[in-house]
Design a protein around this motif. Structure first.
Motif, PDB file in Angstrom:
ATOM      1  N   ASP A 106       0.814  -1.209   0.000  1.00 33.76           N
ATOM      2  CA  ASP A 106       0.000   0.000   0.000  1.00 33.76           C
ATOM      3  C   ASP A 106       0.852   1.265   0.000  1.00 33.76           C
ATOM      4  O   ASP A 106       0.487   2.266   0.599  1.00 33.76           O
ATOM      5  N   THR A 107       1.983   1.229  -0.653  1.00 39.66           N
ATOM      6  CA  THR A 107       2.793   2.430  -0.818  1.00 39.66           C
ATOM      7  C   THR A 107       2.144   3.292  -1.888  1.00 39.66           C
ATOM      8  O   THR A 107       1.731   2.805  -2.934  1.00 39.66           O
ATOM      9  N   ILE A 108       2.036   4.583  -1.597  1.00 41.74           N
ATOM     10  CA  ILE A 108       1.440   5.530  -2.534  1.00 41.74           C
ATOM     11  C   ILE A 108       2.556   6.418  -3.077  1.00 41.74           C
ATOM     12  O   ILE A 108       3.320   7.004  -2.307  1.00 41.74           O
ATOM     13  N   LEU A 109       2.635   6.512  -4.383  1.00 39.99           N
ATOM     14  CA  LEU A 109       3.606   7.401  -5.010  1.00 39.99           C
ATOM     15  C   LEU A 109       2.874   8.614  -5.556  1.00 39.99           C
ATOM     16  O   LEU A 109       1.863   8.486  -6.234  1.00 39.99           O
ATOM     17  N   THR A 110       3.392   9.792  -5.242  1.00 39.54           N
ATOM     18  CA  THR A 110       2.881  11.036  -5.806  1.00 39.54           C
ATOM     19  C   THR A 110       4.002  11.630  -6.655  1.00 39.54           C
ATOM     20  O   THR A 110       5.048  10.996  -6.824  1.00 39.54           O
ATOM     21  N   GLU A 111       3.817  12.822  -7.125  1.00 37.59           N
ATOM     22  CA  GLU A 111       4.836  13.438  -7.975  1.00 37.59           C
ATOM     23  C   GLU A 111       6.201  13.508  -7.277  1.00 37.59           C
ATOM     24  O   GLU A 111       7.218  13.169  -7.854  1.00 37.59           O
ATOM     25  N   ARG A 112       6.200  13.929  -5.999  1.00 44.77           N
ATOM     26  CA  ARG A 112       7.475  14.125  -5.292  1.00 44.77           C
ATOM     27  C   ARG A 112       7.653  13.262  -4.056  1.00 44.77           C
ATOM     28  O   ARG A 112       8.698  13.319  -3.414  1.00 44.77           O
ATOM     29  N   LEU A 113       6.638  12.467  -3.724  1.00 45.02           N
ATOM     30  CA  LEU A 113       6.664  11.751  -2.450  1.00 45.02           C
ATOM     31  C   LEU A 113       6.424  10.260  -2.600  1.00 45.02           C
ATOM     32  O   LEU A 113       5.788   9.812  -3.551  1.00 45.02           O
ATOM     33  N   LYS A 114       6.939   9.531  -1.618  1.00 42.28           N
ATOM     34  CA  LYS A 114       6.623   8.120  -1.445  1.00 42.28           C
ATOM     35  C   LYS A 114       5.976   8.020  -0.065  1.00 42.28           C
ATOM     36  O   LYS A 114       6.583   8.393   0.941  1.00 42.28           O
ATOM     37  N   LEU A 115       4.725   7.561  -0.015  1.00 35.05           N
ATOM     38  CA  LEU A 115       4.004   7.415   1.244  1.00 35.05           C
ATOM     39  C   LEU A 115       3.944   5.927   1.575  1.00 35.05           C
ATOM     40  O   LEU A 115       3.317   5.153   0.852  1.00 35.05           O
ATOM     41  N   ILE A 116       4.601   5.538   2.642  1.00 34.62           N
ATOM     42  CA  ILE A 116       4.686   4.134   3.020  1.00 34.62           C
ATOM     43  C   ILE A 116       3.693   3.860   4.137  1.00 34.62           C
ATOM     44  O   ILE A 116       3.798   4.435   5.226  1.00 34.62           O
ATOM     45  N   LYS A 117       2.736   2.984   3.846  1.00 35.89           N
ATOM     46  CA  LYS A 117       1.733   2.638   4.854  1.00 35.89           C
ATOM     47  C   LYS A 117       2.399   1.913   6.002  1.00 35.89           C
ATOM     48  O   LYS A 117       3.148   0.961   5.807  1.00 35.89           O
TER      49      LYS A 117
END
Length: 180
Positions: A5-16
């Motif tokens: 469930d890692t979310i990638l955005t333009e500049r970020l990596k969001l690690i659940k």
């Protein structure tokens, strides 16, 4: 360390962050690797994180679900964003977030909050997200307004911060009122 469930955005990596991720962090990594992954500046902060971990991520009908915010270009831990009080029976949660001061005023929390709110409404099936904000926290109130959060009231002497009782404002966003 990246999960399903890692979310990638333009500049970020969001690690659940869930029990499985924290089990790996605290059982397989060295203290220095733990500090780097968790964004701890010293051993005292690492011990605080370990204490939270040892207490568990959920209680009766309240759960916690949050994401570590990592800068995509450097993979550096720069903050967190997520739901620290999720009432599963009521399909509502309280959101919280923090970002290292070196990364303020760059639109990064807007980017992270957009992804996390979408996750909450879509994957967690939330109907309502609440935010409790200090009365003088203008940047946070401005951020919440961008997403359509509405002010609902004042909670007097709600938090004890450094021995001082402080008021909190409650803001909320309903799934049906989301700004797309």
């Amino acid at each position: 360390m990246t999960g399903k469930d890692t979310i990638l955005t333009e500049r970020l990596k969001l690690i659940k962050v869930d029990q499985q991720v924290l089990d790996k962090v605290f059982n397989e990594l060295t203290s220095q690797q733990q500090m780097d992954f968790l964004g701890c500046k010293n051993i005292t902060e690492l011990q605080e994180q370990y204490t939270r971990y040892s207490l568990g991520l959920s209680t009766f009908n309240r759960k916690f679900l949050y994401f570590f915010i990592r800068e995509k270009s450097t993979d550096k831990h720069i903050g967190w964003c997520g739901f620290h009080t999720w009432y599963t029976d009521h399909y509502r949660a309280e959101i919280g977030y923090t970002l290292d001061s070196d990364f303020h005023n760059k639109g990064l929390m807007t980017e992270a909050l957009d992804a996390v709110l979408n996750y909450g409404f879509q994957k967690m099936r939330l109907r309502r997200v609440e935010a409790l904000v200090g009365t003088d926290n203008l940047p946070s109130k401005s951020l919440l307004r961008k997403f359509g959060f509405q002010y609902e009231g004042l909670l007097k002497k709600h938090y004890n911060i450094n021995g001082k009782n402080e008021d909190s404002e409650i803001h909320a966003l309903l799934n049906s009122e989301q700004i797309k």
